[in-house]
Design an enzyme around this catalytic site. Structure first.
Site, short mmCIF file in Angstrom:
data_model
loop_
_atom_site.label_atom_id
_atom_site.label_comp_id
_atom_site.label_asym_id
_atom_site.label_seq_id
_atom_site.Cartn_x
_atom_site.Cartn_y
_atom_site.Cartn_z
NE ARG A 7 -0.69 -0.21 5.11
CZ ARG A 7 -1.24 0.84 5.31
NH1 ARG A 7 -1.99 1.50 6.56
NH2 ARG A 7 -0.89 0.26 6.97
CB SER A 34 -5.35 3.25 6.35
OG SER A 34 -6.19 3.78 7.29
CD GLU A 55 -17.64 1.95 2.10
OE1 GLU A 55 -18.42 1.24 1.65
OE2 GLU A 55 -16.87 2.03 2.50
CG PHE A 80 -15.24 -1.68 2.73
CD1 PHE A 80 -15.91 -2.77 4.00
CD2 PHE A 80 -13.86 -0.96 3.63
CE1 PHE A 80 -15.73 -2.32 5.63
CE2 PHE A 80 -14.25 -1.07 5.35
CZ PHE A 80 -14.86 -2.31 5.95
CG HIS A 106 -6.12 -2.73 4.97
ND1 HIS A 106 -5.51 -1.04 3.96
CD2 HIS A 106 -5.78 -2.23 6.16
CE1 HIS A 106 -5.08 -0.54 4.51
NE2 HIS A 106 -4.81 -0.70 5.79
CG ASP A 114 -9.18 -3.21 11.98
OD1 ASP A 114 -9.10 -3.24 12.89
OD2 ASP A 114 -8.78 -2.61 11.12
NE ARG A 164 -2.75 -2.23 9.73
CZ ARG A 164 -2.29 -2.95 11.27
NH1 ARG A 164 -1.94 -4.02 10.90
NH2 ARG A 164 -1.54 -2.36 11.72
#
Lengths: 313, 272
Positions: A7, A34, A55, A80, A106, A114, A164
Site C-alpha cells: 500500500r 490507510s 463505496e 469494501f 488491506h 481489525d 497492509r
C-alpha cells in the site's frame, strides 16, 4: 531485508504517475490515510476526490470519470471495494468495460487486529469471475509500482490487490512487470511453488530451506491472476511434475483454483493448495495469523514434500 | 413560452410514444409503462435542451444523459432513433438476439447511449463522475440523469445525492420520474419514498416540482436548473405511468408487460 508495504508503494507510485499523466484522478472512501492515496491528495488536491464512507458511490463515480476520459484509481479496503460495491464493479465498470482501476488495500489476513470483518479472503475469487476484469496481486513494493503504471497504461478495468504490512523487497529496480506474465524467480526440478502477493517471499524462503534438505523447488510469482499466464503454469507442471499454490486468500476460487483449472485441462499433475481453508479470520498480529492459518514457510515445505510424494502414487 | 416550439416538442413526444408501443409490441416484452411516463422529459432533453451531435456521438464537449432507470430503455432508444443516431427501423429489433438494442442500455452496443444501466440506483453516481470531470476540465457541458421514484428506494441513490451536493455540481440536472408505481404495486404501498421534495432538499439540492407531461413546465424547469449555481437541481416530475395509452395509464400491470398486436393497434390509434 528491506520491507515495504504494497500500500505504501501504491501511494508513492500514484504520486509519480500523477506527475506524468494528467488524466489520472484518485477517489477514496474516507481511508486515504490507510490506503496511502493521501500522498496523491497532498500533491494534486484538485485531482483527488473523497467520496466519504460510500463505496458504491465511489465505484459509480469512478465509472463516470472513466466515461469522461479520465483514468480513475478508486481505493478502499479490499473487503469494501469488492464486497460492498461488488455489483457496481460488475455492472457499472466491468460490463461497460470502463477504464477504472480499483486499487484495494488491506487485503487478506494481514489486516491483523481489525479481525475477520475487515479481512478480505474472497476478493480474488470474486474479481476473477467478472468478465473484462484484470486481477493483479503484486508481490513487493517494486512490483506494485510497476503494476500501478501498467494498470494506468492498460485500457479497461483492473483490480489491484494490496496489503497492509511491510513485505520483503524481492525485486531490483531493473525488474519489469508485465500484465499477464508470471515471473519465474527460482528454477527447480522436483516441485514448483506458484505463489501470489505476500506468499511469494515466503515461498522463496521455503524453497531455500528445501534446498538444504536436498529438494529442488521452483518459485513462480503469479502476480497476474487474470489473465492467467497458462504457459508458465504448464511449463512449470511439466518441468517439476508437482505444484503447490500459495495465497493469502480463501482456498476456494483464488489462485489455487485457477492453477488447478489450467493443470487439470492441460497437464495433470498433483496440485496442493495452501490458503485459508474456507474459514473466516480473527484478530491477531499478521505473523500470528499467518501461522494460525498455515501460511508459513514450514507448511509450504510440508506441502511440497506431499506433492512430490503424490507424483508416484 | 414559444408556442410553436412547444407544439413541435409535443409532436415529437407523440412519435416517441408510438415508437415505444411499436418496439415493445414487436419485442413481446419490455417496460412500456415507465417509458411512456418519461417520454415528455426525454423529448425535451433530446430535441431542445441538450447540446449533442448524432453525427459525432463521442464529441468531447457534448451534453450527457444517463438513464438511471435503465428499464425505460425504449424511451431512450426511441429518442436516439428519432434524433438520427441510428435507423428507426432498428427499433423493432429491441430485445432480440444480436440486437444493439439490449433489454437494458449497453453503451458499447449502441451509439448515443452514455452509460450501461439497468441495475437500479447506479446512474446518478456515474452522472456525478461525468459532472466532476467536466468541472475538473473546465468544460461547459451539462450532465442530465433520469431516476425513477421507486428507484429512490436504493441506498446508493442517496450516497450519490449527498456527493452531488457536496461537490456543488451545478452542471448536473436530474429528473425524478414520479409515476407512483413500481413492479409490486404503488410505491406508497411497497416502500414509500415520500416526501421526495423534502428529502432532496435536505440533501442539499435545488428542487423543482413540475407536471412531467407539461412541455412548458419541463422547459422552464430546465432553464431554471441551468441558471442555478452552486448546487445540483432535481426536477421532480409528477407523471402518469403509461401516459398516452388509455388502457396503460396508471396501471401497475403495465410496468413490464408488452402490448399484444391488437393492443398495439389501439394504442397507436390513440396516439395519432
Amino acid at each position: 531485508m528491506t520491507k515495504i508495504a504494497t500500500r505504501d508503494a501504491y501511494g508513492n507510485a500514484l504520486v509519480k504517475l500523477g506527475e506524468v499523466n494528467q488524466d489520472v484522478v484518485v477517489l477514496d472512501a474516507d481511508l486515504a490515510g490507510s490506503t496511502k492515496t493521501a500522498k496523491f491528495r497532498e500533491k494534486y488536491p484538485e485531482r483527488f476526490f473523497n467520496m466519504g464512507i460510500a463505496e458504491q458511490n465511489l465505484i459509480g463515480t469512478a465509472a463516470g470519470f472513466a466515461l469522461s476520459g479520465k483514468i480513475p484509481f478508486a481505493s478502499s479496503f479490499a473487503i469494501f471495494a469488492t464486497g460492498r460495491a461488488f455489483e457496481q464493479v460488475r455492472n457499472s465498470v466491468a460490463y461497460p468495460n470502463l477504464n477504472v482501476k480499483i486499487a484495494a488495500t488491506h487485503a487478506g489476513l494481514t489486516v491483523g487486529e481489525d479481525g475477520a470483518s475487515h479481512q478480505a479472503l474472497e476478493d480474488i475469487a470474486i474479481m476473477r469471475a467478472i468478465p473484462n476484469m484484470t486481477v493483479i496481486v503484486p508481490a513487493d513494493g517494486v512490483e506494485t509500482e510497476q503494476a500501478v503504471f501498467a494498470a494506468a497504461k492498460h485500457q479497461g478495468p483492473v483490480y489491484l490487490r494490496l496489503g497492509r504490512p511491510g513485505v520483503p523487497v524481492i525485486y531490483g529496480e531493473d525488474y519489469r512487470f508485465e500484465i499477464g506474465k508470471a515471473n519465474l524467480l527460482r528454477t527447480g526440478t522436483q516441485v514448483g511453488f506458484v505463489a501470489t502477493g505476500i506468499m511469494v517471499s515466503i515461498a522463496l524462503e521455503a524453497a531455500e530451506a528445501l534446498k538444504a534438505e536436498g529438494i529442488d523447488a521452483a518459485v513462480l510469482n503469479m502476480s497476474t491472476i487474470k489473465p492467467l499466464d497458462q504457459e508458465a503454469i504448464i511449463q512449470l507442471a511439466k518441468t517439476t511434475g508437482a505444484l503447490v499454490t500459495a495465497e493469502e486468500h480463501n482456498i476456494l476460487g483464488g489462485l489455487g483454483s485457477a492453477v488447478a483449472e489450467v493443470v487439470g485441462e492441460h497437464c495433470p499433475v498433483p496440485v496442493l493448495r495452501v490458503g485459508v481453508k474456507d474459514v473466516f479470520g480473527q484478530s491477531g498480529t499478521p505473523a500470528e495469523l499467518l501461522a494460525e492459518y498455515g501460511l508459513t514457510k514450514e507448511n509450504l515445505m510440508e506441502k511440497a514434500k506431499q506433492a512430490i510424494a503424490k507424483k508416484t502414487c | 413560452m414559444n408556442e410553436e416550439l412547444k407544439q413541435q416538442l409535443e409532436a415529437k413526444a407523440r412519435e416517441i410514444r408510438k415508437s415505444i408501443v411499436r418496439m415493445t409490441g414487436a419485442a413481446g416484452s419490455g417496460h412500456p409503462g415507465g417509458s411512456l411516463s418519461a417520454a415528455d422529459i426525454v423529448t425535451a432533453l433530446y430535441f431542445h435542451e441538450m447540446n449533442i451531435n448524432p453525427q459525432e456521438p463521442d464529441w468531447a464537449d457534448r451534453d450527457r444523459f444517463v438513464l438511471s432507470k435503465g428499464h425505460a430503455a425504449p424511451v431512450l432508444y426511441a429518442a436516439l432513433a428519432e434524433r438520427g443516431y441510428f435507423p428507426k427501423e432498428e427499433l423493432l429489433t429491441l430485445r432480440k438476439m444480436g440486437s444493439r438494442l439490449q433489454g437494458h442500455p449497453d453503451l458499447n452496443a449502441l451509439p448515443g447511449v452514455e452509460m450501461s444501466t439497468g441495475s437500479l440506483g447506479q446512474g446518478l453516481a456515474v452522472a456525478n463522475g461525468m459532472a466532476l470531470a467536466g468541472k475538473l476540465d473546465q468544460k461547459d457541458y451539462r450532465v442530465y440523469a433520469l431516476l425513477g421514484d421507486g428507484e429512490c428506494q436504493e441506498g446508493m441513490v442517496w450516497e450519490a445525492a449527498m456527493a452531488a451536493a457536496h461537490y456543488r455540481l451545478d452542471n448536473l440536472t436530474a429528473f425524478l420520474d414520479d409515476n407512483g408505481l413500481q413492479i409490486d404495486g404503488p410505491v406508497e404501498e411497497v416502500m414509500s419514498t415520500k416526501p421526495l421534495i423534502d428529502k432532496w432538499k435536505a440533501f442539499g439540492w435545488h428542487v423543482l416540482s413540475i407536471d412531467g407531461h407539461d412541455m412548458g413546465q419541463i422547459l422552464s424547469a430546465l432553464a431554471e436548473a441551468k441558471n442555478t449555481k452552486g448546487r445540483p437541481t432535481m426536477i421532480i416530475a409528477k407523471t402518469i405511468k403509461g401516459k398516452g395509452v388509455s388502457f396503460m395509464e396508471d396501471q401497475v400491470g403495465w410496468h413490464g408487460v408488452a402490448p399484444k398486436p391488437e393492443q398495439v393497434t389501439q394504442a397507436l390509434a390513440e396516439l395519432e
